[in-house]
Scaffold this active site. Structure first.
Site, PDB file in Angstrom:
ATOM      1  N   ARG A 226      24.849   1.775 -48.796  1.00 42.87           N
ATOM      2  CA  ARG A 226      23.528   2.177 -48.304  1.00 42.87           C
ATOM      3  C   ARG A 226      22.607   0.988 -48.079  1.00 42.87           C
ATOM      4  O   ARG A 226      21.700   1.031 -47.257  1.00 42.87           O
ATOM      5  CB  ARG A 226      22.842   3.123 -49.303  1.00 42.87           C
ATOM      6  CG  ARG A 226      23.478   4.499 -49.413  1.00 42.87           C
ATOM      7  CD  ARG A 226      22.540   5.443 -50.165  1.00 42.87           C
ATOM      8  NE  ARG A 226      23.206   6.636 -50.658  1.00 42.87           N
ATOM      9  CZ  ARG A 226      23.414   7.738 -49.945  1.00 42.87           C
ATOM     10  NH1 ARG A 226      23.032   7.788 -48.687  1.00 42.87           N
ATOM     11  NH2 ARG A 226      24.005   8.791 -50.470  1.00 42.87           N
TER      12      ARG A 226
ATOM     13  N   GLY B 152      20.368   9.750 -47.126  1.00 46.85           N
ATOM     14  CA  GLY B 152      20.739   8.900 -45.981  1.00 46.85           C
ATOM     15  C   GLY B 152      19.595   8.351 -45.156  1.00 46.85           C
ATOM     16  O   GLY B 152      19.694   7.266 -44.601  1.00 46.85           O
TER      17      GLY B 152
ATOM     18  N   PHE C 232      33.472   6.781 -38.891  1.00 48.18           N
ATOM     19  CA  PHE C 232      32.537   6.953 -39.997  1.00 48.18           C
ATOM     20  C   PHE C 232      31.662   5.721 -40.127  1.00 48.18           C
ATOM     21  O   PHE C 232      32.164   4.610 -40.318  1.00 48.18           O
ATOM     22  CB  PHE C 232      33.274   7.248 -41.300  1.00 48.18           C
ATOM     23  CG  PHE C 232      32.387   7.918 -42.298  1.00 48.18           C
ATOM     24  CD1 PHE C 232      32.109   9.269 -42.196  1.00 48.18           C
ATOM     25  CD2 PHE C 232      31.791   7.192 -43.317  1.00 48.18           C
ATOM     26  CE1 PHE C 232      31.252   9.903 -43.092  1.00 48.18           C
ATOM     27  CE2 PHE C 232      30.940   7.808 -44.224  1.00 48.18           C
ATOM     28  CZ  PHE C 232      30.669   9.165 -44.113  1.00 48.18           C
ATOM     29  N   VAL C 233      30.349   5.907 -40.012  1.00 50.99           N
ATOM     30  CA  VAL C 233      29.436   4.768 -40.051  1.00 50.99           C
ATOM     31  C   VAL C 233      28.721   4.683 -41.398  1.00 50.99           C
ATOM     32  O   VAL C 233      28.470   5.702 -42.041  1.00 50.99           O
ATOM     33  CB  VAL C 233      28.401   4.820 -38.903  1.00 50.99           C
ATOM     34  CG1 VAL C 233      29.089   4.830 -37.553  1.00 50.99           C
ATOM     35  CG2 VAL C 233      27.475   6.004 -39.037  1.00 50.99           C
TER      36      VAL C 233
ATOM     37  N   ASP D 233      25.961  14.939 -36.961  1.00 49.61           N
ATOM     38  CA  ASP D 233      27.393  14.971 -36.659  1.00 49.61           C
ATOM     39  C   ASP D 233      27.732  16.373 -36.119  1.00 49.61           C
ATOM     40  O   ASP D 233      27.600  16.623 -34.925  1.00 49.61           O
ATOM     41  CB  ASP D 233      28.161  14.628 -37.943  1.00 49.61           C
ATOM     42  CG  ASP D 233      29.658  14.528 -37.736  1.00 49.61           C
ATOM     43  OD1 ASP D 233      30.103  14.461 -36.584  1.00 49.61           O
ATOM     44  OD2 ASP D 233      30.393  14.508 -38.751  1.00 49.61           O
TER      45      ASP D 233
ATOM     46  N   ASP E 118      25.952   6.181 -46.445  1.00 42.38           N
ATOM     47  CA  ASP E 118      26.932   5.814 -47.458  1.00 42.38           C
ATOM     48  C   ASP E 118      28.320   6.356 -47.163  1.00 42.38           C
ATOM     49  O   ASP E 118      28.501   7.243 -46.341  1.00 42.38           O
ATOM     50  CB  ASP E 118      26.509   6.400 -48.805  1.00 42.38           C
ATOM     51  CG  ASP E 118      26.763   7.917 -48.874  1.00 42.38           C
ATOM     52  OD1 ASP E 118      26.358   8.631 -47.934  1.00 42.38           O
ATOM     53  OD2 ASP E 118      27.389   8.379 -49.845  1.00 42.38           O
TER      54      ASP E 118
HETATM   55  P1  IMP Z   1      26.342  17.489 -40.004  1.00 40.21           P
HETATM   56  O1  IMP Z   1      25.823  18.696 -40.722  1.00 40.21           O
HETATM   57  O2  IMP Z   1      27.822  17.565 -39.767  1.00 40.21           O
HETATM   58  O3  IMP Z   1      25.588  17.179 -38.732  1.00 40.21           O
HETATM   59  O4  IMP Z   1      26.221  16.287 -41.012  1.00 40.21           O
HETATM   60  C1  IMP Z   1      25.120  15.534 -41.114  1.00 40.21           C
HETATM   61  C2  IMP Z   1      25.118  14.702 -42.389  1.00 40.21           C
HETATM   62  O5  IMP Z   1      26.420  14.271 -42.763  1.00 40.21           O
HETATM   63  C3  IMP Z   1      24.326  13.456 -42.148  1.00 40.21           C
HETATM   64  O6  IMP Z   1      22.983  13.643 -42.471  1.00 40.21           O
HETATM   65  C4  IMP Z   1      24.991  12.450 -43.063  1.00 40.21           C
HETATM   66  O7  IMP Z   1      24.404  12.509 -44.327  1.00 40.21           O
HETATM   67  C5  IMP Z   1      26.427  12.902 -43.110  1.00 40.21           C
HETATM   68  N1  IMP Z   1      27.242  12.143 -42.135  1.00 40.21           N
HETATM   69  C6  IMP Z   1      27.807  12.583 -40.989  1.00 40.21           C
HETATM   70  N2  IMP Z   1      28.481  11.626 -40.356  1.00 40.21           N
HETATM   71  C7  IMP Z   1      28.337  10.521 -41.119  1.00 40.21           C
HETATM   72  C8  IMP Z   1      28.808   9.155 -40.991  1.00 40.21           C
HETATM   73  O8  IMP Z   1      29.504   8.753 -40.037  1.00 40.21           O
HETATM   74  N3  IMP Z   1      28.441   8.315 -41.995  1.00 40.21           N
HETATM   75  C9  IMP Z   1      27.674   8.700 -43.065  1.00 40.21           C
HETATM   76  N4  IMP Z   1      27.222   9.939 -43.211  1.00 40.21           N
HETATM   77  C10 IMP Z   1      27.559  10.842 -42.258  1.00 40.21           C
HETATM   78 MG    MG Z   2      21.635  13.023 -43.791  1.00 38.38          MG
END
Ligand code: IMP
Ligand code: MG
Length: 189
Positions: free
Chosen positions: A173, A52, A160-161, A111, A167
């Site tokens: 991407r 990402g 969701f972005v 997130d 992606d």
């Molecule tokens: P976390 O462990 O829940 O903070 O997730 C982080 C990872 O989830 C990020 O590095 C992204 O790869 C993916 N992610 C979380 N939210 C999104 C979103 O809205 N779009 C795309 N990828 C996301």
């Molecule tokens: Mg990531």
């Protein structure tokens, strides 16, 4: 608003553009200048999170006017879905040793905070001089940990972005902007 050249399908899939190519470039330049101020004289290692953060890292690295090293990790808690599974998996570790280096993790979006909390702990256990995080996007509504990034590009609302490296099921991407994906796309219409 530039959505042209990306095909009909993509235009239909994006509900709203949050940040244009120009807005992203401006924010990345400001982050790079700030990091330059903070890391002068240190041994900076940028650690990009695959996949990402690949575009963010490549632009940000050029906006930091300092000597630095680049490495990548792939840490996943997601699979192809849009909600976190909670289980973290290291798919690719660092190539170099981060020992005695000032590590700045370059992330696309925080997130729940689980991925970064895990990764930061993992790096701090490797005798690093320091470990901080620079995330392009922060989605505080999803947080289930107390994780706070040192640098944040933009704060985003729930949703969701995709785009600029991010992606859904490996698509989108290469969009030059960041947009909210229509819920119908991942809810199966
Ligand atoms: P976390 O462990 O829940 O903070 O997730 C982080 C990872 O989830 C990020 O590095 C992204 O790869 C993916 N992610 C979380 N939210 C999104 C979103 O809205 N779009 C795309 N990828 C996301
Ligand atoms: Mg990531």
């Amino acid at each position: 608003m530039r959505m042209s050249g990306k095909g009909q399908l993509v235009t239909e899939d994006i509900e709203q553009i949050l940040f244009t190519e120009e807005q992203i470039a401006e924010r990345v330049a400001a982050l790079g200048a700030q990091i330059r101020e903070d890391y002068g004289g240190k041994n900076l290692l940028l650690v990009g999170t695959l996949k990402g953060a690949f575009l963010f890292l490549s632009d940000l690295a050029r906006a930091i006017d300092l000597p630095l090293q680049v490495d990548f990790v792939s840490v996943s808690s997601y699979g192809d879905g849009t909600t976190s599974s909670g289980a973290i998996q290291v798919r690719k570790d660092l190539d170099c040793s981060p020992e005695n280096l000032d590590v700045l993790v370059i992330e696309d979006i925080v997130d729940s905070g689980r991925t970064l909390a895990y990764l930061v702990d993992l790096l701090r256990a490797q005798h690093t001089a320091s470990v901080e995080v620079c995330t392009l996007l922060d989605k505080p509504s999803g947080r289930v940990t107390s994780f706070v990034p040192k640098y944040t590009g933009f704060t985003v609302p729930d949703g969701f972005v995709v785009g600029y490296g991010m992606d859904y099921a490996e698509k989108y991407r290469n969009l030059p902007f960041i947009g909210i994906l229509r819920a119908e796309v991942y809810q199966g219409k």
